[in-house]
Design a protein around this motif. Structure first.
Motif, PDB file in Angstrom:
ATOM      1  N   ILE A 105       0.852  -1.184   0.000  1.00  0.00           N
ATOM      2  CA  ILE A 105       0.000   0.000   0.000  1.00  0.00           C
ATOM      3  C   ILE A 105       0.884   1.229   0.000  1.00  0.00           C
ATOM      4  O   ILE A 105       1.852   1.315   0.768  1.00  0.00           O
ATOM      5  N   ARG A 106       0.564   2.182  -0.865  1.00  0.00           N
ATOM      6  CA  ARG A 106       1.379   3.377  -0.996  1.00  0.00           C
ATOM      7  C   ARG A 106       1.155   4.327   0.167  1.00  0.00           C
ATOM      8  O   ARG A 106       0.104   4.350   0.815  1.00  0.00           O
ATOM      9  N   ARG A 107       2.159   5.181   0.420  1.00  0.00           N
ATOM     10  CA  ARG A 107       2.154   6.032   1.596  1.00  0.00           C
ATOM     11  C   ARG A 107       1.110   7.126   1.534  1.00  0.00           C
ATOM     12  O   ARG A 107       0.457   7.416   2.531  1.00  0.00           O
ATOM     13  N   SER A 108       0.941   7.750   0.392  1.00  0.00           N
ATOM     14  CA  SER A 108       0.056   8.907   0.335  1.00  0.00           C
ATOM     15  C   SER A 108      -1.263   8.609  -0.360  1.00  0.00           C
ATOM     16  O   SER A 108      -2.335   8.907   0.173  1.00  0.00           O
ATOM     17  N   SER A 109      -1.177   7.958  -1.527  1.00  0.00           N
ATOM     18  CA  SER A 109      -2.402   7.718  -2.287  1.00  0.00           C
ATOM     19  C   SER A 109      -3.219   6.577  -1.695  1.00  0.00           C
ATOM     20  O   SER A 109      -4.426   6.499  -1.920  1.00  0.00           O
ATOM     21  N   GLY A 110      -2.529   5.675  -0.976  1.00  0.00           N
ATOM     22  CA  GLY A 110      -3.221   4.509  -0.461  1.00  0.00           C
ATOM     23  C   GLY A 110      -3.515   3.466  -1.523  1.00  0.00           C
ATOM     24  O   GLY A 110      -4.266   2.516  -1.266  1.00  0.00           O
ATOM     25  N   SER A 111      -2.933   3.639  -2.685  1.00  0.00           N
ATOM     26  CA  SER A 111      -3.168   2.641  -3.733  1.00  0.00           C
ATOM     27  C   SER A 111      -2.543   1.315  -3.326  1.00  0.00           C
ATOM     28  O   SER A 111      -1.538   1.273  -2.618  1.00  0.00           O
ATOM     29  N   THR A 112      -3.153   0.248  -3.765  1.00  0.00           N
ATOM     30  CA  THR A 112      -2.754  -1.086  -3.330  1.00  0.00           C
ATOM     31  C   THR A 112      -2.371  -1.956  -4.517  1.00  0.00           C
ATOM     32  O   THR A 112      -2.769  -1.703  -5.666  1.00  0.00           O
ATOM     33  N   THR A 163      -6.966  -8.090   1.713  1.00  0.00           N
ATOM     34  CA  THR A 163      -7.071  -6.643   1.591  1.00  0.00           C
ATOM     35  C   THR A 163      -6.060  -5.988   2.515  1.00  0.00           C
ATOM     36  O   THR A 163      -6.076  -6.241   3.722  1.00  0.00           O
ATOM     37  N   ILE A 164      -5.207  -5.148   1.942  1.00  0.00           N
ATOM     38  CA  ILE A 164      -4.255  -4.375   2.741  1.00  0.00           C
ATOM     39  C   ILE A 164      -4.831  -2.984   2.955  1.00  0.00           C
ATOM     40  O   ILE A 164      -5.441  -2.409   2.053  1.00  0.00           O
ATOM     41  N   SER A 165      -4.644  -2.465   4.153  1.00  0.00           N
ATOM     42  CA  SER A 165      -5.107  -1.116   4.460  1.00  0.00           C
ATOM     43  C   SER A 165      -4.162  -0.510   5.492  1.00  0.00           C
ATOM     44  O   SER A 165      -3.345  -1.227   6.089  1.00  0.00           O
ATOM     45  N   ARG A 166      -4.277   0.797   5.694  1.00  0.00           N
ATOM     46  CA  ARG A 166      -3.419   1.446   6.664  1.00  0.00           C
ATOM     47  C   ARG A 166      -4.184   2.554   7.359  1.00  0.00           C
ATOM     48  O   ARG A 166      -5.100   3.149   6.788  1.00  0.00           O
ATOM     49  N   ASP A 167      -3.770   2.822   8.579  1.00  0.00           N
ATOM     50  CA  ASP A 167      -4.305   3.932   9.357  1.00  0.00           C
ATOM     51  C   ASP A 167      -3.099   4.753   9.807  1.00  0.00           C
ATOM     52  O   ASP A 167      -2.422   4.393  10.777  1.00  0.00           O
ATOM     53  N   ASN A 168      -2.823   5.823   9.113  1.00  0.00           N
ATOM     54  CA  ASN A 168      -1.630   6.615   9.422  1.00  0.00           C
ATOM     55  C   ASN A 168      -1.729   7.284  10.797  1.00  0.00           C
ATOM     56  O   ASN A 168      -0.711   7.557  11.419  1.00  0.00           O
TER      57      ASN A 168
END
Length: 121
Positions: free
Chosen positions: A50-57, A68-73
């Motif tokens: 998962i990309r740092r800014s766009s959140g693209s996976t 599914t990969i996701s992130r919560d900055n």
């Protein structure tokens, strides 16, 4: 950056698990994050990124549509939701952080110690 993965365990085929990876620093948002896995006797392989800014996976083909990969900055945490698990998903799962991103382990700068996922048939 220190990374700590959790959430692994034993699950039956068809079941689900959610892995979490907590980062030690607020600079977490400056990194692309990836999940890799290594099965016994096999090389470490890319699972998802998962990309740092766009959140693209991006996913490896064998998990597409199931993971599914996701992130919560705000929480410095990346997740891997794994559904419809198969015995061939059995491996130690590692989270990693990269300034460059990509699908090869060599592009990742920081690694967590891994968490074991075992899928029984």
């Amino acid at each position: 950056v220190q990374l700590q993965a959790s959430g692994g365990g034993l699950v039956q085929a068809g079941g689900s698990l959610r892995l979490s990876c907590a980062a030690s620093e607020s600079t977490f948002s400056n990194y692309d994050m990836g999940w890799f896995r290594q099965a016994p006797g096999k090389e470490r392989e890319f699972v998802a990124r998962i990309r740092r800014s766009s959140g693209s996976t991006y996913y490896t083909g064998s998990v597409k549509g199931r993971f599914t990969i996701s992130r919560d900055n705000a929480k410095n945490t990346v997740y891997l939701q794994m559904n419809s698990l198969k015995p061939e998903d059995t491996a130690v799962y590692y989270c990693a952080a990269s300034r460059l991103g990509g699908v090869t382990p060599q592009l990742y700068d920081y690694w967590g110690p891994g968490t074991l996922v075992t899928v029984s048939s």
